[in-house]
Design an enzyme around this catalytic site. Structure first.
Site, PDB file in Angstrom:
ATOM      1  N   ASP A   1      40.778 -31.122  -8.184  1.00 22.11           N
ATOM      2  CA  ASP A   1      40.265 -29.772  -7.957  1.00 22.11           C
ATOM      3  C   ASP A   1      38.960 -29.908  -7.203  1.00 22.11           C
ATOM      4  O   ASP A   1      38.271 -30.928  -7.321  1.00 22.11           O
ATOM      5  CB  ASP A   1      40.005 -29.037  -9.279  1.00 22.11           C
ATOM      6  CG  ASP A   1      38.683 -29.465  -9.897  1.00 22.11           C
ATOM      7  OD1 ASP A   1      37.684 -28.721  -9.731  1.00 22.11           O
ATOM      8  OD2 ASP A   1      38.613 -30.536 -10.519  1.00 22.11           O
TER       9      ASP A   1
ATOM     10  N   ASP B   1      38.246 -26.084 -17.254  1.00 23.05           N
ATOM     11  CA  ASP B   1      37.317 -27.154 -17.590  1.00 23.05           C
ATOM     12  C   ASP B   1      36.570 -26.764 -18.863  1.00 23.05           C
ATOM     13  O   ASP B   1      36.699 -25.654 -19.369  1.00 23.05           O
ATOM     14  CB  ASP B   1      36.374 -27.452 -16.427  1.00 23.05           C
ATOM     15  CG  ASP B   1      35.495 -26.283 -16.037  1.00 23.05           C
ATOM     16  OD1 ASP B   1      35.381 -25.330 -16.829  1.00 23.05           O
ATOM     17  OD2 ASP B   1      34.913 -26.317 -14.948  1.00 23.05           O
TER      18      ASP B   1
END
Length: 378
Positions: free
Chosen positions: A267, A93
């Site tokens: 996720d 990320d």
């Protein structure tokens, strides 16, 4: 293995899809759940266990890794894949969500974000360019744009301002990413809980012709129906031939409902965090092993599972480990939970291919509901 990043659909059922992302380090079967390896490890798990359970990709966290041990250090040590002994795909990320939620004093400007580390208070600057640079130093296969994630509820004015800033940052991230054969950068659709802002964000990002698109800023406390409504608003505006990633989601029910609406990747820290706090996800729903009802229960967590943690230890033993705060409790419950999540994803992929998704979802939910009825009756 593919030399380039490629996404191929292999089946559809309604809006739901199944397919494959092919890249040099491996194939990601979709719908996919990515275990979260925040600081270079999926907590309480060995990397080979994670792979055996069926995970094709794990997630690393830019914010945490830039602070400790540092992206430049990881690069000197051979990159994140070698560092954590995971030779398969890694998605990182951008660090944006953690800056907004974890960091101390922070200042958001057009150039980027200045913030204080939650570890030692040290000052850092994260720009779109620096976020991509860090992800490159880590060696990430799928890199995320830097975005501003607004905590809901928020006014439409605040949401719109953050969404437009995120779009400008996406353009800068694309330039910084450049051409990286075999790798991808995904844009992130923002817009809070305002449908027309979500649609505007999606359309603008699609105009950048990125390799994949994420839906961010959800699962931050809003009701499930709001999250699902935002997915429904965005999905028609995302390219069919590119992967769609719903960030930070979620519960098994969230995942099932999002797959039904056309999402490919997920996720969430939930299965690992829950495992460290005495919670088990199973075909019969979620079990709280702290509960005294399990003190003399000799049945395993899930006799139908092929995972040793699920079928090889009694609930009574796991209850004892949890109450005694033994590390083995965290290891076994995390193992069980990730096994269940990967079992669920495999079932969803198969059901989409066989065009029986609605039957699979109904059977799955009936299992959860039956387990809950039995627990209440007991």
């Amino acid at each position: 293995m593919a030399d380039e990043f490629m996404f191929t659909l292999t089946g559809t059922h309604g809006a739901a899809r199944t397919g494959e992302i092919r890249m040099p380090r491996g194939v990601i079967r979709t719908p996919a759940f990515m275990p979260v390896g925040t600081a270079g490890t999926v907590k309480a798990m060995y990397p080979d266990q994670v792979k055996v359970l069926g995970a094709d990709v794990v997630l690393g966290n830019t914010y945490h890794l830039m602070l400790r041990p540092g992206a430049e250090r990881v690069a000197r040590l051979g990159g994140l894949h070698a560092f954590m002994n995971w030779p398969y795909p890694i998605l990182t990320d951008s660090g944006g969500f953690q800056v907004m939620s974890l960091a101390g004093l922070r200042k958001i400007e057009e150039s980027g974000v200045t913030f204080q580390s939650h570890i030692d208070g040290s000052r850092h600057v994260l720009t779109p360019e620096r976020s991509i640079e860090i992800q490159g130093l880590l060696g990430s296969d799928i890199q995320m744009q830097l975005d501003e994630c607004v905590k809901l509820p928020a006014s439409e004015e605040v949401v719109a301002k953050a969404m437009h800033l995120s779009l400008r940052w996406a353009e800068r991230c694309k330039v910084a990413f450049g051409e990286q054969p075999g790798k991808a950068m995904f844009g992130i659709v923002q817009g809070g809980d305002v449908p027309h802002l979500r649609v505007e964000s999606a359309r603008e990002l699609v105009g950048l012709d990125l390799k994949g698109y994420a839906i961010g800023g959800l699962a931050v406390g809003e009701p499930q129906h709001v999250m699902l409504s935002m997915i429904e608003s965005v999905e028609p505006h995302l390219p069919r031939e590119k992967p769609r990633y719903l960030m930070g989601v979620g519960t098994p029910d969230d995942i099932v409902e999002a797959v039904r609406r056309g999402v490919d990747m997920f996720d969430c820290v939930m299965p690992t965090r829950a495992g460290r706090h005495g919670m088990a996800y199973t075909r019969a729903g979620r079990l709280n092993l702290k509960n005294a009802r399990y003190a003399e229960d000799l049945s395993p967590l899930d006799p139908e599972s092929t995972c040793p943690a699920s079928n090889g230890y009694s609930r009574a033993y796991l209850h004892h480990l949890v109450r005694a705060n033994e590390i083995l409790a965290m290891m076994l419950l995390t193992w069980n939970n990730l096994a269940y999540y990967q079992y669920l994803m495999a079932g969803l992929r198969k059901a989409v291919r066989e065009e029986r998704l609605e039957d699979f979802i109904a059977q799955t939910k009936e299992g959860w509901e039956k387990g809950e009825r039995e627990r209440k009756a007991g």
